[in-house]
Write a protein that holds these residues in place. Sequence first.
Motif, PDB file in Angstrom:
ATOM      1  N   PHE B  22       5.335  -1.751  -8.516  1.00 28.64           N
ATOM      2  CA  PHE B  22       5.670  -3.113  -8.929  1.00 28.64           C
ATOM      3  C   PHE B  22       4.660  -4.045  -8.268  1.00 28.64           C
ATOM      4  N   GLY B  23       4.044  -4.908  -9.071  1.00 31.15           N
ATOM      5  CA  GLY B  23       3.027  -5.766  -8.484  1.00 31.15           C
ATOM      6  C   GLY B  23       2.890  -7.087  -9.204  1.00 31.15           C
ATOM      7  N   ASP B  24       2.063  -7.927  -8.627  1.00 29.83           N
ATOM      8  CA  ASP B  24       1.773  -9.243  -9.182  1.00 29.83           C
ATOM      9  C   ASP B  24       0.326  -9.235  -9.669  1.00 29.83           C
ATOM     10  N   MET B  25       0.137  -9.286 -10.978  1.00 25.90           N
ATOM     11  CA  MET B  25      -1.208  -9.188 -11.542  1.00 25.90           C
ATOM     12  C   MET B  25      -2.048 -10.410 -11.192  1.00 25.90           C
ATOM     13  N   GLU B  26      -1.403 -11.569 -11.135  1.00 26.61           N
ATOM     14  CA  GLU B  26      -2.181 -12.784 -10.861  1.00 26.61           C
ATOM     15  C   GLU B  26      -2.706 -12.795  -9.434  1.00 26.61           C
ATOM     16  N   ALA B  27      -1.879 -12.321  -8.508  1.00 22.10           N
ATOM     17  CA  ALA B  27      -2.316 -12.264  -7.112  1.00 22.10           C
ATOM     18  C   ALA B  27      -3.080 -10.974  -6.812  1.00 22.10           C
ATOM     19  N   GLY B  28      -2.998 -10.019  -7.744  1.00 26.17           N
ATOM     20  CA  GLY B  28      -3.654  -8.734  -7.506  1.00 26.17           C
ATOM     21  C   GLY B  28      -3.033  -7.992  -6.331  1.00 26.17           C
ATOM     22  N   THR B  29      -1.714  -8.106  -6.197  1.00 37.16           N
ATOM     23  CA  THR B  29      -1.044  -7.530  -5.032  1.00 37.16           C
ATOM     24  C   THR B  29       0.045  -6.551  -5.452  1.00 37.16           C
ATOM     25  N   VAL B  30      -0.011  -5.370  -4.881  1.00 36.09           N
ATOM     26  CA  VAL B  30       1.068  -4.410  -5.073  1.00 36.09           C
ATOM     27  C   VAL B  30       2.198  -4.791  -4.132  1.00 36.09           C
ATOM     28  N   LEU B  31       3.379  -5.001  -4.690  1.00 38.42           N
ATOM     29  CA  LEU B  31       4.502  -5.460  -3.875  1.00 38.42           C
ATOM     30  C   LEU B  31       5.396  -4.307  -3.415  1.00 38.42           C
ATOM     31  N   ARG B  32       5.601  -3.336  -4.276  1.00 33.35           N
ATOM     32  CA  ARG B  32       6.408  -2.161  -3.906  1.00 33.35           C
ATOM     33  C   ARG B  32       5.840  -0.949  -4.666  1.00 33.35           C
ATOM     34  N   ALA B  33       5.981   0.225  -4.098  1.00 37.55           N
ATOM     35  CA  ALA B  33       5.529   1.430  -4.794  1.00 37.55           C
ATOM     36  C   ALA B  33       6.338   2.620  -4.340  1.00 37.55           C
ATOM     37  N   CYS B  34       6.546   3.533  -5.256  1.00 38.85           N
ATOM     38  CA  CYS B  34       7.144   4.824  -4.919  1.00 38.85           C
ATOM     39  C   CYS B  34       6.289   5.867  -5.637  1.00 38.85           C
ATOM     40  N   ALA B  35       5.693   6.773  -4.885  1.00 35.02           N
ATOM     41  CA  ALA B  35       4.685   7.640  -5.506  1.00 35.02           C
ATOM     42  C   ALA B  35       4.620   8.988  -4.805  1.00 35.02           C
ATOM     43  N   ASP B  36       3.919   9.902  -5.446  1.00 37.09           N
ATOM     44  CA  ASP B  36       3.664  11.200  -4.820  1.00 37.09           C
ATOM     45  C   ASP B  36       2.930  10.977  -3.492  1.00 37.09           C
ATOM     46  N   ALA B  37       3.120  11.927  -2.597  1.00 41.01           N
ATOM     47  CA  ALA B  37       2.597  11.744  -1.237  1.00 41.01           C
ATOM     48  C   ALA B  37       1.069  11.682  -1.188  1.00 41.01           C
ATOM     49  N   ASP B  38       0.403  12.280  -2.171  1.00 43.48           N
ATOM     50  CA  ASP B  38      -1.063  12.296  -2.099  1.00 43.48           C
ATOM     51  C   ASP B  38      -1.700  11.022  -2.659  1.00 43.48           C
ATOM     52  N   LEU B  39      -0.906  10.113  -3.157  1.00 41.79           N
ATOM     53  CA  LEU B  39      -1.458   8.853  -3.648  1.00 41.79           C
ATOM     54  C   LEU B  39      -1.485   7.816  -2.525  1.00 41.79           C
ATOM     55  N   ARG B  40      -2.564   7.016  -2.521  1.00 44.91           N
ATOM     56  CA  ARG B  40      -2.746   6.044  -1.434  1.00 44.91           C
ATOM     57  C   ARG B  40      -2.653   4.617  -1.979  1.00 44.91           C
ATOM     58  N   GLY B  98       3.227 -12.806 -14.364  1.00 41.36           N
ATOM     59  CA  GLY B  98       2.293 -11.882 -13.728  1.00 41.36           C
ATOM     60  C   GLY B  98       2.930 -10.668 -13.095  1.00 41.36           C
ATOM     61  N   GLU B  99       4.249 -10.638 -12.986  1.00 44.94           N
ATOM     62  CA  GLU B  99       4.877  -9.459 -12.391  1.00 44.94           C
ATOM     63  C   GLU B  99       4.890  -8.312 -13.390  1.00 44.94           C
ATOM     64  N   VAL B 100       4.617  -7.129 -12.916  1.00 41.92           N
ATOM     65  CA  VAL B 100       4.492  -5.990 -13.812  1.00 41.92           C
ATOM     66  C   VAL B 100       5.023  -4.731 -13.126  1.00 41.92           C
ATOM     67  N   ILE B 101       5.611  -3.859 -13.945  1.00 39.25           N
ATOM     68  CA  ILE B 101       5.985  -2.522 -13.468  1.00 39.25           C
ATOM     69  C   ILE B 101       4.995  -1.543 -14.084  1.00 39.25           C
ATOM     70  N   CYS B 102       4.424  -0.689 -13.274  1.00 45.30           N
ATOM     71  CA  CYS B 102       3.440   0.295 -13.749  1.00 45.30           C
ATOM     72  C   CYS B 102       3.960   1.691 -13.417  1.00 45.30           C
ATOM     73  N   VAL B 103       3.838   2.596 -14.361  1.00 49.31           N
ATOM     74  CA  VAL B 103       4.087   3.995 -14.013  1.00 49.31           C
ATOM     75  C   VAL B 103       2.877   4.822 -14.416  1.00 49.31           C
ATOM     76  N   SER B 104       2.526   5.751 -13.568  1.00 53.93           N
ATOM     77  CA  SER B 104       1.430   6.666 -13.849  1.00 53.93           C
ATOM     78  C   SER B 104       2.026   8.055 -14.036  1.00 53.93           C
ATOM     79  N   LEU B 105       1.698   8.661 -15.168  1.00 48.41           N
ATOM     80  CA  LEU B 105       2.258   9.967 -15.507  1.00 48.41           C
ATOM     81  C   LEU B 105       1.130  10.978 -15.638  1.00 48.41           C
ATOM     82  N   ASP B 106       1.451  12.226 -15.397  1.00 43.35           N
ATOM     83  CA  ASP B 106       0.469  13.269 -15.663  1.00 43.35           C
ATOM     84  C   ASP B 106       0.075  13.215 -17.140  1.00 43.35           C
ATOM     85  N   ALA B 107      -1.193  13.509 -17.414  1.00 44.69           N
ATOM     86  CA  ALA B 107      -1.654  13.518 -18.797  1.00 44.69           C
ATOM     87  C   ALA B 107      -0.811  14.504 -19.604  1.00 44.69           C
ATOM     88  N   GLY B 108      -0.521  14.125 -20.839  1.00 42.68           N
ATOM     89  CA  GLY B 108       0.227  15.015 -21.709  1.00 42.68           C
ATOM     90  C   GLY B 108       1.732  14.878 -21.584  1.00 42.68           C
TER      91      GLY B 108
END
Lengths: 276, 126
Positions: B22-40, B98-108
Amino acid sequence: MSDAVSPPDGDGSARLASLTHMIGRLSRPPDPGSSPGLRSLPGGAGALLDEVDATVMARRLLIRNQSGNELALEVRGRRLLWADIAGLPEGRADALGAGRGTLTYAGAGDLEAFAAALAAFCTDGGMTVRATPPVRESSLEETGVSVATLRHALAGIQTQFDDTPTLEGPLLQVFLERCAPLVRAWVARPAGGSVTGDGAEDILPGLGDILISAEDVLPIAQPGPHAIILQTAGGDALGVFADNDDRLAMVLDADDQEAVLSRWSGCLAMCGTGST
Amino acid sequence: MTLVEQLTRLHRDIPGCRAAVFGDMEAGTVLRACADADLRQEDHDALLAEASACLGPGAERLLARVFGQGATPHRLSQAILAAPLQTCVFLRSGTTEGEVICVSLDAGTTLEGVGATLREVARADE
């Protein structure tokens, strides 16, 4: 003792090719647009076995193909110790433990079944691989199956997969044919070709305009096929698709975007481009 | 359910989900994240930057050129990016511009139901 280096024999050549591949892979920069921990592999079981061949310390390889199926391999000392793969014939699945099991004592029939399942898994085009620490506790007595044995088993069944469906024509052209019923208007520009289009006349000129400028705005100019669908609050959707220098833009209903993306994935799987 | 719990749920429940941000696109700031351990953090920042490219003013100008400049600007609500190694879904969220929710999924990974799940989270955030 002579200093001369003898040319490699048959097995030596294969090992030399494998080492060359490993060195090349290590010196390559990371894939653009890739996520950390993930690497892409070209299609084909050979690439997967190269990965096993490059593994000395014990690790688990998690491989995902274009269809989203996953395969887990536990490898140590360039030998495959354990596999979890879907699609083994039922009887063989029992032999390997419902598609997973220790391959150490696998007989020739089990190996053939495993190789067939592996080849089927890899016919889907490019794959992604992620390495993690091993999960199983394998004993030192487990010797697993050597890469050479696996290559031999694969060679016997590869011809069964020669008739895998492939795209007949450029990716974007075939994709467009497949999703035409869902598209209100489209404009395409093949690399070096002229712009063509069809559909609602009031939006065709605008679609032609953005075909040129979309890559200045959207992240589609990186290597490999890319698809972006933008959805408006009003329920319209604009799709932009890129394959190398080929470009396609289309307008569709937002309700149809998942169906269009599904057809895009299907086309990618058939052309083995290692994308979505 | 708090935002952190919502992101955790997205990351846990969507098959093939590697990150929910979850982030703010206008500020370019990630506000919260929950992700796999290997992501930084850099990976979350890159995901937010892609969301900004796909939902930002440049993309809305592309829409205006296709559909014409009407009385109201063409507001983008969602974007899907299918790249060679990952598929990303970006959805505008909340009442703040500007607030946005992003999810990244494995291809396919199949996208069936992902949009609906994200919209549910976005509504809860309003």
